[in-house]
Design a protein around this motif. Structure first.
Motif, PDB file in Angstrom:
ATOM      1  N   VAL A  19       0.817  -0.607   0.519  1.00 51.15           N
ATOM      2  CA  VAL A  19       0.324   0.210   0.145  1.00 51.15           C
ATOM      3  C   VAL A  19       1.104   1.370  -0.266  1.00 51.15           C
ATOM      4  N   PRO A  20       1.023   2.283  -1.383  1.00 49.84           N
ATOM      5  CA  PRO A  20       2.095   3.799  -1.305  1.00 49.84           C
ATOM      6  C   PRO A  20       1.069   4.703   0.500  1.00 49.84           C
ATOM      7  N   ASP A  21       2.302   4.878   0.617  1.00 46.29           N
ATOM      8  CA  ASP A  21       2.237   6.528   1.503  1.00 46.29           C
ATOM      9  C   ASP A  21       0.649   6.648   1.384  1.00 46.29           C
ATOM     10  N   ARG A  22       0.813   7.283  -0.013  1.00 47.38           N
ATOM     11  CA  ARG A  22      -0.349   8.683  -0.167  1.00 47.38           C
ATOM     12  C   ARG A  22      -1.374   7.778   0.133  1.00 47.38           C
ATOM     13  N   VAL A  23      -2.150   6.624  -0.663  1.00 44.30           N
ATOM     14  CA  VAL A  23      -2.948   5.522   0.056  1.00 44.30           C
ATOM     15  C   VAL A  23      -3.011   5.139   1.241  1.00 44.30           C
ATOM     16  N   LYS A  24      -2.266   5.577   2.514  1.00 42.08           N
ATOM     17  CA  LYS A  24      -2.555   4.818   3.523  1.00 42.08           C
ATOM     18  C   LYS A  24      -2.887   5.950   4.079  1.00 42.08           C
ATOM     19  N   HIS A  25      -1.935   7.871   3.815  1.00 42.47           N
ATOM     20  CA  HIS A  25      -2.678   8.498   4.626  1.00 42.47           C
ATOM     21  C   HIS A  25      -3.935   9.225   4.155  1.00 42.47           C
ATOM     22  N   ALA A  26      -4.747   9.241   3.217  1.00 38.64           N
ATOM     23  CA  ALA A  26      -6.110   9.427   2.405  1.00 38.64           C
ATOM     24  C   ALA A  26      -7.460   8.772   3.787  1.00 38.64           C
ATOM     25  N   ALA A  27      -6.145   8.195   4.630  1.00 36.72           N
ATOM     26  CA  ALA A  27      -7.815   7.854   5.579  1.00 36.72           C
ATOM     27  C   ALA A  27      -7.803   8.802   7.069  1.00 36.72           C
ATOM     28  N   LEU A  28      -6.888   9.989   6.638  1.00 33.33           N
ATOM     29  CA  LEU A  28      -6.917   9.723   8.044  1.00 33.33           C
ATOM     30  C   LEU A  28      -8.071  11.058   8.362  1.00 33.33           C
ATOM     31  N   ASP A  29      -8.436  11.688   7.792  1.00 36.53           N
ATOM     32  CA  ASP A  29     -10.028  12.117   7.783  1.00 36.53           C
ATOM     33  C   ASP A  29     -11.112  11.562   8.793  1.00 36.53           C
ATOM     34  N   THR A  30     -11.314  11.452   9.496  1.00 37.66           N
ATOM     35  CA  THR A  30     -12.132  10.553  10.017  1.00 37.66           C
ATOM     36  C   THR A  30     -13.324  10.902  10.350  1.00 37.66           C
ATOM     37  N   SER A  31     -13.283  12.821  10.015  1.00 33.35           N
ATOM     38  CA  SER A  31     -14.816  13.119   9.932  1.00 33.35           C
ATOM     39  C   SER A  31     -16.170  13.033   9.069  1.00 33.35           C
ATOM     40  N   LEU A  32     -15.656  11.867   8.037  1.00 31.70           N
ATOM     41  CA  LEU A  32     -16.696  12.159   6.970  1.00 31.70           C
ATOM     42  C   LEU A  32     -18.207  11.162   7.181  1.00 31.70           C
ATOM     43  N   TYR A  33     -18.720  11.852   6.922  1.00 27.62           N
ATOM     44  CA  TYR A  33     -20.491  11.258   7.593  1.00 27.62           C
ATOM     45  C   TYR A  33     -20.524  10.339   5.783  1.00 27.62           C
ATOM     46  N   HIS A  34     -20.675   9.139   6.080  1.00 33.79           N
ATOM     47  CA  HIS A  34     -21.962   7.962   4.594  1.00 33.79           C
ATOM     48  C   HIS A  34     -22.413   8.813   3.895  1.00 33.79           C
ATOM     49  N   ARG A  35     -23.695   9.698   4.909  1.00 28.99           N
ATOM     50  CA  ARG A  35     -25.105   9.726   3.913  1.00 28.99           C
ATOM     51  C   ARG A  35     -24.747  11.747   3.905  1.00 28.99           C
ATOM     52  N   SER A  36     -24.146  12.057   3.440  1.00 30.54           N
ATOM     53  CA  SER A  36     -23.562  13.203   2.960  1.00 30.54           C
ATOM     54  C   SER A  36     -23.451  12.949   2.071  1.00 30.54           C
ATOM     55  N   ASP A  37     -23.485  14.552   0.733  1.00 31.13           N
ATOM     56  CA  ASP A  37     -23.385  14.932  -0.282  1.00 31.13           C
ATOM     57  C   ASP A  37     -21.662  14.452  -0.524  1.00 31.13           C
ATOM     58  N   ASP A  38     -20.769  15.383  -0.133  1.00 28.01           N
ATOM     59  CA  ASP A  38     -19.147  15.042  -0.212  1.00 28.01           C
ATOM     60  C   ASP A  38     -18.844  13.517  -0.103  1.00 28.01           C
ATOM     61  N   PHE A  39     -19.538  12.585   1.015  1.00 26.58           N
ATOM     62  CA  PHE A  39     -19.265  10.943   1.037  1.00 26.58           C
ATOM     63  C   PHE A  39     -19.701  11.070  -0.877  1.00 26.58           C
ATOM     64  N   TYR A  40     -21.223  10.941  -1.026  1.00 21.96           N
ATOM     65  CA  TYR A  40     -21.265  10.639  -2.471  1.00 21.96           C
ATOM     66  C   TYR A  40     -20.903  10.830  -3.275  1.00 21.96           C
ATOM     67  N   ALA A  41     -20.565  12.032  -2.984  1.00 23.98           N
ATOM     68  CA  ALA A  41     -19.314  12.827  -4.360  1.00 23.98           C
ATOM     69  C   ALA A  41     -17.477  11.644  -4.972  1.00 23.98           C
ATOM     70  N   LEU A  42     -17.920  11.480  -3.019  1.00 26.10           N
ATOM     71  CA  LEU A  42     -16.627  10.853  -3.741  1.00 26.10           C
ATOM     72  C   LEU A  42     -16.686   9.086  -3.886  1.00 26.10           C
ATOM     73  N   PHE A  43     -17.260   9.006  -3.418  1.00 26.96           N
ATOM     74  CA  PHE A  43     -17.867   7.860  -4.502  1.00 26.96           C
ATOM     75  C   PHE A  43     -17.993   6.964  -5.537  1.00 26.96           C
ATOM     76  N   LEU A  44     -18.953   8.311  -5.492  1.00 24.75           N
ATOM     77  CA  LEU A  44     -19.591   8.456  -7.332  1.00 24.75           C
ATOM     78  C   LEU A  44     -18.101   8.046  -8.232  1.00 24.75           C
ATOM     79  N   ASP A  45     -16.828   9.104  -7.925  1.00 27.23           N
ATOM     80  CA  ASP A  45     -15.992   9.404  -8.448  1.00 27.23           C
ATOM     81  C   ASP A  45     -15.571   7.995  -8.756  1.00 27.23           C
ATOM     82  N   CYS A  46     -15.274   7.477  -7.351  1.00 28.03           N
ATOM     83  CA  CYS A  46     -14.525   5.556  -7.178  1.00 28.03           C
ATOM     84  C   CYS A  46     -15.262   5.126  -8.175  1.00 28.03           C
ATOM     85  N   CYS A  47     -16.912   4.915  -8.614  1.00 28.65           N
ATOM     86  CA  CYS A  47     -17.173   3.602  -8.966  1.00 28.65           C
ATOM     87  C   CYS A  47     -16.683   4.366 -10.787  1.00 28.65           C
TER      88      CYS A  47
END
Ligand SMILES: *Cc1c(COP(=O)(O)O)cnc(C)c1O
Length: 381
Positions: A19-47
């Motif tokens: 696992v590259p460091d950049r990928v590992k460090h991407a999960a440091l923000d633990t203030s995201l709610y999975h029922r929020s527009d921020d997260f929907y955008a992140l999720f859809l971008d992944c798909c």
């Protein structure tokens, strides 16, 4: 033998992969709610970023599961009890399709290949001909237990023209990012993948894409957690049916960014180069490859020679040099050594694995010229 100072553990097993460091460090923000527009955008971008890796016309879906969860999702959404299916079983993971099909009440016709060999399109067609109305055929793109890459494109094209109604399902869990996948163009109806193989991140996410015609052909059977139609309706808006493993989706987002920054074609070409270099190294060290052709570019499987103990070699690599290789399972235990170069692996990582293998072989008394494996790999690169 005691480990020298300053040696870290490094993964050379076929999942999890480094696992590259950049990928590992991407999960440091633990203030995201999975029922929020921020997260929907992140999720859809992944798909959306998964789409060119699958080569699908439709949106690939993300599931909270290990790879087997996506295999189960394929089985429960595309078949019903009593359906006739063919399974190409070339090893442990082919056997998993067989067990899944049986668990869900399908009538299974199995094509079993000897370990280290790949089935061909003739065998697939012969098995389908034994059935009255075959619903689907299941196979791996890459059989991870033996290091064999199946001729999935050829099989898919042959099956598609001989049995136009048969769905073609490919487990590409250890193949995506290493071998080309253009599911729509290749005539493949369903592809499954997992986060801990080609995607440079931890286990926990599974991916599944269906062709347009597979979406029109969802089976009638009771299902709940892996209800793909329900997932599709939500995920088109970035909403997973159940709680998303938020941190893993953050990791995925960064990993996909890295893949797209490099370009998927460059990533595939690198896997091909690394596969060729690893095979050249194996020969140069006086060892033999286990598969009879159909070599994988995701992992290289070495046949452990007479006079060497495969389990001892694997243990020594880990304990002395921190290099985590994989051995064989069941009847292949002690007989093969699996050296993965799948995912976020640079040429220097590859040479690291080969050097660790050379030192270990020397320590255990195998006779060959020191540096021959590393040299052969460098010349190949
Ligand atoms: C790793 C792997 C799987 C899935 O295994 P999980 O442990 O469920 O992630 C399935 N098929 C192949 C070919 C694999 O390499």
């Amino acid at each position: 033998m005691k480990r020298e100072p300053f040696i870290n553990n490094r993964l050379f097993c076929p999942g999890p992969t480094p696992v590259p460091d950049r990928v590992k460090h991407a999960a440091l923000d633990t203030s995201l709610y999975h029922r929020s527009d921020d997260f929907y955008a992140l999720f859809l971008d992944c798909c959306n970023k998964l789409k060119p890796i699958f080569g699908s016309d439709t949106l690939p879906l993300i599931l909270a599961a290990s790879g087997t969860g996506a295999m189960e999702a394929a089985m429960v959404n595309l078949t019903a009890a009593g359906d006739e299916v063919v399974v190409l079983n070339a090893g442990k993971f082919g056997e998993r399709w067989e067990k899944l099909a049986k668990a869900y009440g399908c009538n299974v016709e199995v094509v079993r290949s000897p370990a280290g060999e790949a089935p061909g399109s003739d065998e697939a067609v012969a098995a389908l001909k034994k059935l009255k109305s075959p619903r689907a055929i299941f196979m791996q793109a890459n059989e991870t237990s033996t290091g064999v890459r199946l001729p999935y494109e050829d099989i898919a094209q042959t099956v598609r023209s001989a049995f136009p109604h048969c769905l073609i399902v490919v487990d590409a869990i250890s193949s995506l990012c290493a071998h080309p996948m253009k599911m729509e163009k290749m005539g493949i109806d369903c592809v499954v993948a997992g986060s801990q193989k080609g995607f440079g991140m931890a286990p926990g996410l599974a991916f599944i894409a269906l062709s347009s015609r597979a979406w029109k052909s969802i089976s009638k059977r009771e299902r709940f957690y892996f209800d793909l139609e329900r997932e599709r309706k939500g995920q088109e808006k970035g909403r997973s049916a159940w709680t998303s493993p938020i941190s893993l989706v953050q990791n995925l987002s960064e990993a996909l960014l890295l893949i797209h920054e490099a370009g998927i074609d460059a990533v595939l070409a690198q896997h091909a180069r690394h596969g060729a270099a690893a095979r050249a190294a194996v020969h140069a060290m006086g060892l033999k490859l286990f598969p009879k052709g159909h070599y994988s570019d995701a992992l290289t499987t070495v046949a452990v020679p007479q006079g060497l103990d495969g389990q001892a070699l694997q243990n020594h690599l880990k304990s002395r040099y921190g290099a985590v290789f994989a051995g064989g399972q069941d009847e292949l235990k002690g007989k093969i050594l699996r050296f993965a170069h799948l995912g976020f692996v640079s040429r220097f990582d590859l040479l690291d694995g080969i050097a660790a293998l050379e030192f270990s072989l020397k320590d255990l008394g195998w006779r060959f010229e020191t540096g021959s494996g590393v040299g052969a790999a460098m010349r190949s690169l």
